[in-house]
Enzyme design. Structure first.
Site, PDB file in Angstrom:
ATOM      1  CE  LYS A   1      25.910 -15.365 -13.885  1.00  0.00           C
ATOM      2  NZ  LYS A   1      25.063 -14.178 -14.119  1.00  0.00           N
TER       3      LYS A   1
HETATM    4  C1  LIG Z   1      22.958 -16.830  -8.733  1.00  0.00           C
HETATM    5  C2  LIG Z   1      22.315 -16.839 -10.085  1.00  0.00           C
HETATM    6  N1  LIG Z   1      21.499 -17.847 -10.402  1.00  0.00           N
HETATM    7  C3  LIG Z   1      20.911 -17.937 -11.608  1.00  0.00           C
HETATM    8  C4  LIG Z   1      21.114 -16.974 -12.568  1.00  0.00           C
HETATM    9  C5  LIG Z   1      20.401 -17.096 -13.872  1.00  0.00           C
HETATM   10  O1  LIG Z   1      21.291 -17.266 -14.917  1.00  0.00           O
HETATM   11  P1  LIG Z   1      20.788 -17.110 -16.422  1.00  0.00           P
HETATM   12  O2  LIG Z   1      20.763 -15.659 -16.733  1.00  0.00           O
HETATM   13  O3  LIG Z   1      21.797 -17.861 -17.237  1.00  0.00           O
HETATM   14  O4  LIG Z   1      19.444 -17.739 -16.511  1.00  0.00           O
HETATM   15  C6  LIG Z   1      21.948 -15.904 -12.291  1.00  0.00           C
HETATM   16  C7  LIG Z   1      22.165 -14.875 -13.317  1.00  0.00           C
HETATM   17  O5  LIG Z   1      22.586 -13.810 -13.156  1.00  0.00           O
HETATM   18  C8  LIG Z   1      22.564 -15.821 -11.022  1.00  0.00           C
HETATM   19  O6  LIG Z   1      23.364 -14.804 -10.698  1.00  0.00           O
END
Ligand SMILES: Cc1ncc(COP(=O)(O)O)c(C=O)c1O
Length: 429
Positions: A199
């Site tokens: 990210k």
């Molecule tokens: C659109 C979206 N939502 C949620 C997530 C989940 O994030 P995390 O890995 O921090 O749980 C991601 C992760 O890639 C994502 O791209």
């Protein structure tokens, strides 16, 4: 070896890499030496810094965006029989957390900017709808005014999946800020950010919830750590006490000080990271402009795009390879790439349990067949970005269908004439 066979790069350029500096490393070492390895003063500092950066009154650090989305929906009371509206062009966790609550993810289609359209949301609202979860795809805000207006009309809370959107703005206001989330008396609005490794800023794994609603924030904070009325660091400091009460059966979703140590320093560098991402994105835009086979991301004028993703869209009508082969060709040239996303409704679990089928959400499906996320991150050099540009142009030149008056068709030796599968053709751009 002919020119066409030589790779543009000698070394592999990964699709994404975090950018960890000496500040982050020293801060993590300091946490390790201090003994505060789980939730402690650095999480508090990171939350305060984040609240200030975003302009949010209430922030809650968690161990992932997934956990944050789950907590938010739990705090809003989503339960079996409820429906939650989600765009299908997202990561699976946006929908999985709804399933964990026994509710039904109602997957809807997206527009040309890959964001959910307000119309698709409105069409999906039923008496069972209990929340809307828009996703700010790639780091560009959805049509928030229209979505908030719909949410107001139907009295629905909004939980923004802002995994990609830290630092992005909508009408000059940061995603997740009080200025957006707290603008009306209907304050059941939440944003959840991700600090996953790829990210725009990272804590390895991690996430942050923001809201302008104090009561909701309190419930979410309790849910993030066992539902305990006091969190551990307050209990074990000299001013704390040993006593706590469990108010609700919460989860174990707290962020650690080691993660926060990274976050404190990544946040300080975030604006610079975004500036570099935007710079490379503009380079890509400029160099891909006018290439018939490649469409660049649709950028809306009233919001700032922070380019967590730079997804090009292939015009398969003019290429003799499909998207998977395009990615293979990039890899053969030492360029990593990825796809965001396989539409959720096409995954076996969602087909089998909720009856979704191919053809249900045609725009997202067409986009899925065409998209390629190119490398774009601040640790790349400008020379790396130019390698990506050269490679994309080279692959297009090698695999484009012949046409009159093309300036950059460079491979007259190419004789392969196989056609793209018919369902991937005739797609609007
Ligand atoms: C659109 C979206 N939502 C949620 C997530 C989940 O994030 P995390 O890995 O921090 O749980 C991601 C992760 O890639 C994502 O791209």
């Amino acid at each position: 070896m002919s020119n066409a066979d030589e790779t543009v790069r000698e070394t592999f350029l990964p699709y994404a890499l975090p950018f960890i500096g000496d500040g982050e490393i020293a801060e993590v070492v300091d946490s390790l030496r201090s003994g505060w390895v789980t939730t402690g003063p650095k999480v508090k500092r990171f939350e305060d810094d984040f609240a200030e950066y975003i302009g949010a009154k209430y922030v809650i650090a968690v161990n992932s965006c997934t956990a944050g989305l789950h907590i938010a929906l739990t705090a809003l009371g989503i339960s079996p029989g409820d429906e939650v509206i989600i765009p299908t062009l997202t990561f699976c966790s946006t929908a999985n957390v709804v399933v964990h609550l026994g509710a039904r993810p109602v997957l809807v289609d997206v527009g040309e900017d890959f964001n959910v359209t307000p119309q698709a949301i409105e069409d999906a609202i039923t008496p069972r709808t209990k929340a809307i979860v828009p996703v700010h795809y790639g780091g560009q805000a959805c049509d928030l005014d229209a979505i908030y207006a719909l949410a107001g009309d139907y009295h629905l809370p909004v939980v923004e999946d802002a995994a990609h959107a830290v630092g992005a703005t909508y009408h000059g206001r940061k995603i997740g800020s009080d200025a957006l989330l707290g603008r009306t008396s209907d304050r059941q609005r939440v944003a959840v950010f991700s600090f996953y490794a790829t990210k725009n800023m990272t804590t390895g794994e991690g996430g942050m919830i923001t809201t302008a609603d104090g009561a909701l924030a309190e419930r979410m904070r309790l849910l993030s750590l066992h539902g305990m009325s006091r969190d551990a660091w307050k209990r074990y400091t000299s001013s704390g006490t040993w006593y706590y009460e469990v108010i609700m059966p919460g989860y174990k979703d707290n962020m650690t000080d080691i993660q926060a140590a990274l976050g404190i320093h990544q946040l300080r560098r975030l604006d610079e990271f975004i500036r570099i991402r935007q710079h490379y994105a503009h380079l890509y835009d400029e160099h891909f402009a006018g290439i018939r086979e490649v469409a660049t991301p649709v950028v809306r004028p009233d919001r700032s795009h922070v380019y967590h993703l730079y997804a090009i869209r292939l015009n398969l009508d003019h290429l003799r390879i499909d998207r998977a082969e395009f990615i293979e060709a990039l890899k053969a040239q030492n360029i990593g790439a990825s796809v965001h996303f396989i539409p959720v409704h096409l995954h076996p679990f969602y087909r089998e349990h909720f009856g979704y089928r191919k053809g249900d959400l045609p725009r997202a499906e067409a986009i899925y067949d065409q998209i390629v996320s190119l490398p774009l991150y601040p640790r790349m050099t400008e020379a790396d970005a130019h390698d990506v540009i050269k490679t994309v142009r080279k692959i297009v030149a090698q695999h484009q269908t012949p046409s009159e008056g093309r300036g950059y068709w460079v491979d007259p030796g190419e004789t392969d004439t196989h056609e793209a599968p018919s369902e991937q053709r005739n797609v609007e751009f």
